[in-house]
Design a protein around this motif. Structure first.
Motif, PDB file in Angstrom:
ATOM      1  N   ASP A 180      10.715  -0.713   7.151  1.00  0.00           N
ATOM      2  CA  ASP A 180      10.116  -0.840   8.046  1.00  0.00           C
ATOM      3  C   ASP A 180       8.839  -1.154   8.933  1.00  0.00           C
ATOM      4  O   ASP A 180       8.405  -0.597   8.433  1.00  0.00           O
ATOM      5  CB  ASP A 180      10.943   0.801   8.627  1.00  0.00           C
ATOM      6  CG  ASP A 180      10.654   0.723  10.144  1.00  0.00           C
ATOM      7  OD1 ASP A 180      10.148  -0.151  10.841  1.00  0.00           O
ATOM      8  OD2 ASP A 180      11.693   1.054  10.967  1.00  0.00           O
ATOM      9  N   ALA A 181       8.775  -2.273   8.682  1.00  0.00           N
ATOM     10  CA  ALA A 181       7.365  -2.992   9.247  1.00  0.00           C
ATOM     11  C   ALA A 181       6.480  -2.378  10.207  1.00  0.00           C
ATOM     12  O   ALA A 181       4.996  -1.542  10.304  1.00  0.00           O
ATOM     13  CB  ALA A 181       7.767  -4.347  10.108  1.00  0.00           C
ATOM     14  N   ALA A 182       7.049  -1.075  11.601  1.00  0.00           N
ATOM     15  CA  ALA A 182       6.745  -0.855  12.664  1.00  0.00           C
ATOM     16  C   ALA A 182       6.675   0.552  11.686  1.00  0.00           C
ATOM     17  O   ALA A 182       5.102   1.171  11.983  1.00  0.00           O
ATOM     18  CB  ALA A 182       7.956   0.027  13.504  1.00  0.00           C
ATOM     19  N   MET A 183       6.929   1.031  10.901  1.00  0.00           N
ATOM     20  CA  MET A 183       6.944   2.272  10.376  1.00  0.00           C
ATOM     21  C   MET A 183       5.553   2.499   9.311  1.00  0.00           C
ATOM     22  O   MET A 183       4.140   3.394   9.350  1.00  0.00           O
ATOM     23  CB  MET A 183       7.965   2.798   9.576  1.00  0.00           C
ATOM     24  CG  MET A 183       8.864   3.672  10.130  1.00  0.00           C
ATOM     25  SD  MET A 183       9.724   5.059   9.484  1.00  0.00           S
ATOM     26  CE  MET A 183      11.221   5.442  10.580  1.00  0.00           C
ATOM     27  N   LEU A 184       5.372   1.027   8.635  1.00  0.00           N
ATOM     28  CA  LEU A 184       4.625   0.847   7.713  1.00  0.00           C
ATOM     29  C   LEU A 184       2.761   0.104   8.583  1.00  0.00           C
ATOM     30  O   LEU A 184       1.888   0.461   8.294  1.00  0.00           O
ATOM     31  CB  LEU A 184       4.563  -0.617   7.108  1.00  0.00           C
ATOM     32  CG  LEU A 184       5.461  -0.284   5.457  1.00  0.00           C
ATOM     33  CD1 LEU A 184       5.681  -1.562   5.063  1.00  0.00           C
ATOM     34  CD2 LEU A 184       5.301   0.762   4.430  1.00  0.00           C
ATOM     35  N   ILE A 185       3.564  -0.918  10.082  1.00  0.00           N
ATOM     36  CA  ILE A 185       2.157   0.186  10.609  1.00  0.00           C
ATOM     37  C   ILE A 185       1.482   0.716  11.089  1.00  0.00           C
ATOM     38  O   ILE A 185       0.524   1.141  11.088  1.00  0.00           O
ATOM     39  CB  ILE A 185       2.772  -1.418  11.993  1.00  0.00           C
ATOM     40  CG1 ILE A 185       2.299  -3.089  10.947  1.00  0.00           C
ATOM     41  CG2 ILE A 185       1.653  -1.511  12.785  1.00  0.00           C
ATOM     42  CD1 ILE A 185       3.147  -3.029  12.145  1.00  0.00           C
ATOM     43  N   ALA A 186       2.366   1.455  11.244  1.00  0.00           N
ATOM     44  CA  ALA A 186       2.222   2.899  11.886  1.00  0.00           C
ATOM     45  C   ALA A 186       1.222   4.293  10.984  1.00  0.00           C
ATOM     46  O   ALA A 186       0.550   4.275  11.073  1.00  0.00           O
ATOM     47  CB  ALA A 186       2.655   4.288  12.504  1.00  0.00           C
ATOM     48  N   VAL A 187       1.506   3.486   9.285  1.00  0.00           N
ATOM     49  CA  VAL A 187       0.629   4.097   8.782  1.00  0.00           C
ATOM     50  C   VAL A 187      -0.642   3.778   8.676  1.00  0.00           C
ATOM     51  O   VAL A 187      -1.600   4.201   8.127  1.00  0.00           O
ATOM     52  CB  VAL A 187       1.052   3.934   7.201  1.00  0.00           C
ATOM     53  CG1 VAL A 187       0.519   4.237   5.571  1.00  0.00           C
ATOM     54  CG2 VAL A 187       2.618   4.571   6.844  1.00  0.00           C
ATOM     55  N   GLY A 188      -0.388   2.798   8.727  1.00  0.00           N
ATOM     56  CA  GLY A 188      -1.847   1.565   8.697  1.00  0.00           C
ATOM     57  C   GLY A 188      -2.860   2.678  10.180  1.00  0.00           C
ATOM     58  O   GLY A 188      -4.029   2.015   9.388  1.00  0.00           O
TER      59      GLY A 188
END
Length: 79
Positions: free
Chosen positions: A53-61
């Motif tokens: 999930d790209a949005a979740m990965l961005i949130a982690v970043g």
């Protein structure tokens, strides 16, 4: 928290280099997730969901970036 987790390893944000600061930021972000979801099995199941999930990965970043900004300020930006 049912188990004691040291959220700031070594109880210090001071690091020798920006690289060490970045590593500390990642570790602190991971510890936050561990405290938020203490069940290892559930975290393992969720990993497959957020890994795609790209949005979740961005949130982690973003979480790591926020931690790193705090660490950098504590280290006077390594000046």
């Amino acid at each position: 928290m049912s188990e004691s987790v040291q959220l700031i390893p070594g109880n210090s944000l001071i690091t020798a280099t920006p690289q060490e600061g970045r590593e500390l930021a990642i570790k602190m972000a991971r510890l936050t997730i561990r405290v938020t979801q203490p069940d290892d099995e559930i975290r393992g199941k969720l990993r497959g969901i957020y890994a795609e999930d790209a949005a979740m990965l961005i949130a982690v970043g973003q979480t790591v970036a926020t931690e790193f900004a705090t660490i950098a300020a504590a280290n006077n930006y390594w000046r």
